[in-house]
Design a protein around this motif. Structure first.
Motif, PDB file in Angstrom:
ATOM      1  N   SER A   1       0.808  -1.216   0.000  1.00  0.00           N
ATOM      2  CA  SER A   1       0.000   0.000   0.000  1.00  0.00           C
ATOM      3  C   SER A   1       0.836   1.259   0.000  1.00  0.00           C
ATOM      4  O   SER A   1       1.929   1.331   0.577  1.00  0.00           O
ATOM      5  CB  SER A   1      -0.951   0.029   1.198  1.00  0.00           C
ATOM      6  OG  SER A   1      -0.260   0.289   2.396  1.00  0.00           O
ATOM      7  N   LEU A   2       0.261   2.246  -0.686  1.00  0.00           N
ATOM      8  CA  LEU A   2       0.763   3.606  -0.679  1.00  0.00           C
ATOM      9  C   LEU A   2      -0.345   4.472  -0.102  1.00  0.00           C
ATOM     10  O   LEU A   2      -1.438   4.511  -0.664  1.00  0.00           O
ATOM     11  CB  LEU A   2       1.103   4.057  -2.095  1.00  0.00           C
ATOM     12  CG  LEU A   2       1.546   5.507  -2.230  1.00  0.00           C
ATOM     13  CD1 LEU A   2       2.840   5.723  -1.480  1.00  0.00           C
ATOM     14  CD2 LEU A   2       1.717   5.875  -3.700  1.00  0.00           C
ATOM     15  N   LYS A   3      -0.085   5.120   1.008  1.00  0.00           N
ATOM     16  CA  LYS A   3      -1.132   5.816   1.771  1.00  0.00           C
ATOM     17  C   LYS A   3      -2.223   4.799   2.072  1.00  0.00           C
ATOM     18  O   LYS A   3      -1.964   3.769   2.660  1.00  0.00           O
ATOM     19  CB  LYS A   3      -1.648   7.024   0.999  1.00  0.00           C
ATOM     20  CG  LYS A   3      -0.573   8.075   0.806  1.00  0.00           C
ATOM     21  CD  LYS A   3      -1.094   9.337   0.169  1.00  0.00           C
ATOM     22  CE  LYS A   3       0.040  10.328  -0.001  1.00  0.00           C
ATOM     23  NZ  LYS A   3      -0.398  11.570  -0.656  1.00  0.00           N
ATOM     24  N   ASP A   4      -3.452   5.016   1.670  1.00  0.00           N
ATOM     25  CA  ASP A   4      -4.509   4.074   2.013  1.00  0.00           C
ATOM     26  C   ASP A   4      -4.808   3.072   0.912  1.00  0.00           C
ATOM     27  O   ASP A   4      -5.519   2.101   1.128  1.00  0.00           O
ATOM     28  CB  ASP A   4      -5.798   4.828   2.333  1.00  0.00           C
ATOM     29  CG  ASP A   4      -5.688   5.566   3.651  1.00  0.00           C
ATOM     30  OD1 ASP A   4      -6.342   6.606   3.808  1.00  0.00           O
ATOM     31  OD2 ASP A   4      -4.938   5.101   4.519  1.00  0.00           O
ATOM     32  N   THR A   5      -4.319   3.283  -0.279  1.00  0.00           N
ATOM     33  CA  THR A   5      -4.700   2.433  -1.407  1.00  0.00           C
ATOM     34  C   THR A   5      -3.863   1.162  -1.432  1.00  0.00           C
ATOM     35  O   THR A   5      -2.638   1.225  -1.371  1.00  0.00           O
ATOM     36  CB  THR A   5      -4.504   3.191  -2.725  1.00  0.00           C
ATOM     37  OG1 THR A   5      -5.273   4.401  -2.667  1.00  0.00           O
ATOM     38  CG2 THR A   5      -4.931   2.343  -3.905  1.00  0.00           C
ATOM     39  N   GLN A   6      -4.544   0.026  -1.545  1.00  0.00           N
ATOM     40  CA  GLN A   6      -3.815  -1.242  -1.582  1.00  0.00           C
ATOM     41  C   GLN A   6      -3.778  -1.792  -2.994  1.00  0.00           C
ATOM     42  O   GLN A   6      -4.753  -1.714  -3.741  1.00  0.00           O
ATOM     43  CB  GLN A   6      -4.465  -2.254  -0.625  1.00  0.00           C
ATOM     44  CG  GLN A   6      -4.338  -1.790   0.822  1.00  0.00           C
ATOM     45  CD  GLN A   6      -4.502  -2.889   1.844  1.00  0.00           C
ATOM     46  OE1 GLN A   6      -4.641  -4.061   1.504  1.00  0.00           O
ATOM     47  NE2 GLN A   6      -4.449  -2.520   3.114  1.00  0.00           N
TER      48      GLN A   6
END
Lengths: 110, 111
Positions: free
Chosen positions: A94-99
């Protein structure tokens, strides 16, 4: 594009075997996750890691362990496979909240 | 941890009909995400909503986040065969990248 790869699409193992599922991501993400997906139960988090050598238990860690020696690689280990661990296993980073998910490994334990 | 309930579990629609899936929580959510998983595939991120009452559109897909930030919906207008799959909502806790997923809604299209 983010790429998450898993070592096998299909795997068949016998009860009691030690099983390694490998996941590699190429985007330098700090967070990585292992889920299992079963019909009617959605995605359930097994373990996650927020940095090299760091790990936290998810909702269903029993019977599993993980290893993260390098940032890009997160391994799921079944110490002694059992038939109730037959499932689809999905890795994500994940990057920030996006998986971002890998293609999944369908594991069958006989 | 946070829990999200998703309904319905299954939905069969005629091609061209509309489709809606709902995600509900008993607690206030910091955000809601939606993912789509095609048959035999893996979940793919569609969108994230963070503001109360937020509405976002992607072509025929409309995503809403409730005013109280306790529910969300995904609406597809005039479904097509390419919409087939399972749609999941997910939410993360404040300051935490760990996601909690709903159980998903599996959409099948009758041609």
């Amino acid at each position: 594009d983010v790429k998450v790869t898993q070592s096998s699409r299909y795997l068949v193992k016998r009860t009691g075997e030690k099983v390694f599922l490998e996941c590699v991501q190429d985007m330098d993400h700090e967070n990585m996750f292992w889920y299992r997906q079963d019909p009617g139960l959605g995605l359930r988090l097994i373990y996650f890691s927020y940095d090299v050598k760091m790990k936290e238990k998810g909702d269903i860690p029993e019977g599993y362990s993980v290893s993260r020696e390098k940032k890009e690689r997160f391994s799921l280990i079944l110490e002694s496979a059992s038939t109730n661990q037959t499932s689809m296993y999905l890795c994500a980073s994940s990057l920030k909240d996006t998986q971002y998910f890998g293609p999944g490994t369908r594991l069958t334990v006989l | 941890g946070q829990q999200v309930m998703q309904i319905p579990q299954y939905q069969h629609v005629q091609e061209g009909e509309d489709f809606t899936t709902y995600c509900n929580s008993s607690t206030t959510l910091s955000n809601i995400q939606w993912y789509k998983q095609r048959p035999g595939g893996h979940p793919v991120f569609l969108i994230q909503l963070v503001k109360s009452g937020e509405v976002k559109k992607q072509k025929r897909l409309t995503f809403q986040f409730g005013e109280a930030k306790k529910n969300s919906s995904l609406h597809i207008t005039a479904t097509q065969t390419t919409d087939v799959g399972t749609y999941f909502c997910a939410t993360s806790s404040f300051g935490n990248e760990k996601l909690t997923f709903g159980t998903g809604t599996r959409l099948t299209i009758i041609p």
